[in-house]
Motif scaffolding. Structure first.
Motif, mmCIF file in Angstrom:
data_model
loop_
_atom_site.group_PDB
_atom_site.id
_atom_site.type_symbol
_atom_site.label_atom_id
_atom_site.label_comp_id
_atom_site.label_asym_id
_atom_site.label_seq_id
_atom_site.Cartn_x
_atom_site.Cartn_y
_atom_site.Cartn_z
ATOM 1 N N ASP A 167 138.813 -17.131 69.513
ATOM 2 C CA ASP A 167 139.331 -17.201 71.043
ATOM 3 C C ASP A 167 139.038 -15.694 71.668
ATOM 4 O O ASP A 167 138.607 -15.608 72.834
ATOM 5 C CB ASP A 167 140.561 -17.539 71.255
ATOM 6 C CG ASP A 167 140.997 -18.987 70.681
ATOM 7 O OD1 ASP A 167 139.859 -19.687 70.879
ATOM 8 O OD2 ASP A 167 141.741 -19.307 70.272
ATOM 9 N N SER A 168 139.392 -14.819 70.805
ATOM 10 C CA SER A 168 139.235 -13.167 71.374
ATOM 11 C C SER A 168 138.189 -12.788 71.002
ATOM 12 O O SER A 168 137.704 -11.547 71.399
ATOM 13 C CB SER A 168 140.597 -12.432 70.746
ATOM 14 O OG SER A 168 140.332 -12.411 69.304
ATOM 15 N N LEU A 169 137.236 -13.111 70.243
ATOM 16 C CA LEU A 169 135.771 -12.827 69.867
ATOM 17 C C LEU A 169 135.997 -11.352 69.384
ATOM 18 O O LEU A 169 135.375 -10.576 69.572
ATOM 19 C CB LEU A 169 134.998 -12.667 71.196
ATOM 20 C CG LEU A 169 134.864 -14.085 71.645
ATOM 21 C CD1 LEU A 169 133.985 -13.865 73.050
ATOM 22 C CD2 LEU A 169 134.269 -15.083 70.937
ATOM 23 N N ARG A 170 136.960 -11.276 68.444
ATOM 24 C CA ARG A 170 137.223 -9.914 67.552
ATOM 25 C C ARG A 170 137.334 -10.144 66.253
ATOM 26 O O ARG A 170 138.203 -11.441 65.961
ATOM 27 C CB ARG A 170 138.073 -9.094 68.434
ATOM 28 C CG ARG A 170 139.341 -9.348 68.640
ATOM 29 C CD ARG A 170 140.243 -8.590 69.680
ATOM 30 N NE ARG A 170 140.391 -7.154 69.128
ATOM 31 C CZ ARG A 170 141.190 -6.642 68.451
ATOM 32 N NH1 ARG A 170 142.113 -7.569 67.940
ATOM 33 N NH2 ARG A 170 141.145 -5.554 68.242
ATOM 34 N N TYR A 171 137.336 -9.088 65.432
ATOM 35 C CA TYR A 171 137.682 -9.178 63.848
ATOM 36 C C TYR A 171 138.924 -8.491 63.790
ATOM 37 O O TYR A 171 139.282 -7.478 64.633
ATOM 38 C CB TYR A 171 136.492 -8.408 62.996
ATOM 39 C CG TYR A 171 135.322 -9.250 62.946
ATOM 40 C CD1 TYR A 171 135.279 -10.382 61.924
ATOM 41 C CD2 TYR A 171 134.328 -9.122 63.663
ATOM 42 C CE1 TYR A 171 134.380 -11.180 61.776
ATOM 43 C CE2 TYR A 171 133.228 -9.893 63.475
ATOM 44 C CZ TYR A 171 133.246 -10.974 62.532
ATOM 45 O OH TYR A 171 131.957 -11.718 62.350
ATOM 46 N N SER A 172 139.785 -8.784 62.814
ATOM 47 C CA SER A 172 140.923 -8.354 62.626
ATOM 48 C C SER A 172 141.111 -8.027 60.988
ATOM 49 O O SER A 172 140.654 -8.892 60.157
ATOM 50 C CB SER A 172 142.192 -9.218 62.934
ATOM 51 O OG SER A 172 142.416 -9.224 64.230
#
Length: 323
Positions: free
Chosen positions: A219-224
């Motif tokens: 959804d946010s198109l990012r890695y955590s």
């Protein structure tokens, strides 16, 4: 009665429409209770008044037809026109306003009882519990795990299990009890919970974090950054955003009961959990409004323990139990 029933459904439509459009918060338990009471009244009236009256009218019709046929037979007329069966069936038929009230009572009552005392469905509205639960997950909540409570007023009448560290718990949001929230239980009554520099400590014992592969949020198109934690011997995963500061912004902290039990600093927060309350956090640690912001969850606000994902229309593979 048809006019009264029509007005009832008109009010129901307005209530549901305002709820759906966000004009006001709805209370589904209260709605089911009111509908159960109203449809019960119709069901009792149908059983003890309206149905006996229709049956009496149908029986009188049949008796009149039989008497007429007997009179005609005495006059030598054996073939009589007319089929009284169709008229009898029409007399026995429920009017629409009974069919849509008394006829729905068993279904509404069953849903009300099951939802109040057994299991309640819940839809995950936000990403605060990622990676355990994602937006759109449809889960079931065990309503009796933490004790039997009266519906609507949520008063506990029978004790059962106490919440444990690591439980994923649904509760009434302390700031607005019309809303249900879902978080993970971190601190029990009497615990000292510290979340400093993005590390959790309970009663002076650091909770070990084991690094895992980075988590990609579609959804946010990012890695955590993703870690594994263990509470009460049960493993769960958390996300940490290294780019966010560890402290809680002072302007974001509510003025909650027992706030004096918490100490905020540039490193994070330390709280002493008061009796009868719980400290909860989201698994998406830097994207969760939880006890760090609005305080402790009182026992009277508990709804139940979440335990299974039964559907996600965006990802049908998300099915099964979770920790």
């Amino acid at each position: 009665m048809s006019l009264i029933t029509g007005l009832f459904y008109a009010v129901l439509a307005v209530y549901l429409g305002g709820w759906y459009t966000g004009r006001w918060h709805g209370n589904f338990s209260l709605l089911l209770f009111v509908m159960s009471v109203i449809t019960l009244a119709y069901w009792l009236a149908e059983r003890y008044k309206f149905r006996p009256e229709r049956e009496a009218a149908a029986a009188q019709l049949v008796q009149q037809d039989q008497a007429r046929r007997a009179t005609l037979a005495m006059q030598g007329i054996n073939e009589v026109d007319g089929n009284v069966a169709a008229a009898r069936d029409k007399l026995l038929m429920q009017p629409w306003w009974l069919d849509w009230t008394a006829g729905l009572f068993p279904v509404i009552c069953a849903v009300f009882l099951m939802r109040s005392f057994l299991f309640e469905p819940f839809k995950i509205p936000s990403g605060s519990m990622i990676p355990t639960l994602v937006v759109g997950d449809l889960i079931l909540v065990n309503k009796f795990h933490y004790g039997i409570r009266l519906p609507v007023i949520n008063k506990k009448i029978i004790d059962n299990n106490e919440p444990q560290r690591g439980d994923v718990m649904v509760f009434r949001y302390p700031v607005n009890t019309d809303l249900d929230y879902i978080k993970r239980v971190v601190g029990l009554p009497g615990d000292t919970v510290a979340y400093l520099n993005k590390r959790l400590t309970i009663n002076g014992t650091p909770i070990e974090q084991t690094p895992l592969a980075e988590y990609y949020d579609a959804d946010s198109l990012r890695y955590s950054f993703q870690f594994s934690e263990q509470l009460m011997g049960r493993e769960h995963r958390i996300l940490v955003d290294k780019d966010r500061p560890p402290f809680v912004p002072p302007q974001a902290v509510e003025d909650f009961p027992f706030k004096e039990n918490c100490r905020y600093s540039g490193e994070g927060v330390v709280c002493k959990v008061p009796p009868g309350h719980y400290f909860v956090m989201g698994d998406n640690r830097d994207n969760s409004q939880d006890s760090r912001f609005w305080g402790f969850v009182p026992d009277r606000n508990l709804v139940g323990k979440a335990f299974v994902i039964w559907m996600n229309f965006g990802d049908i593979k998300r099915f099964g139990t979770f920790h």
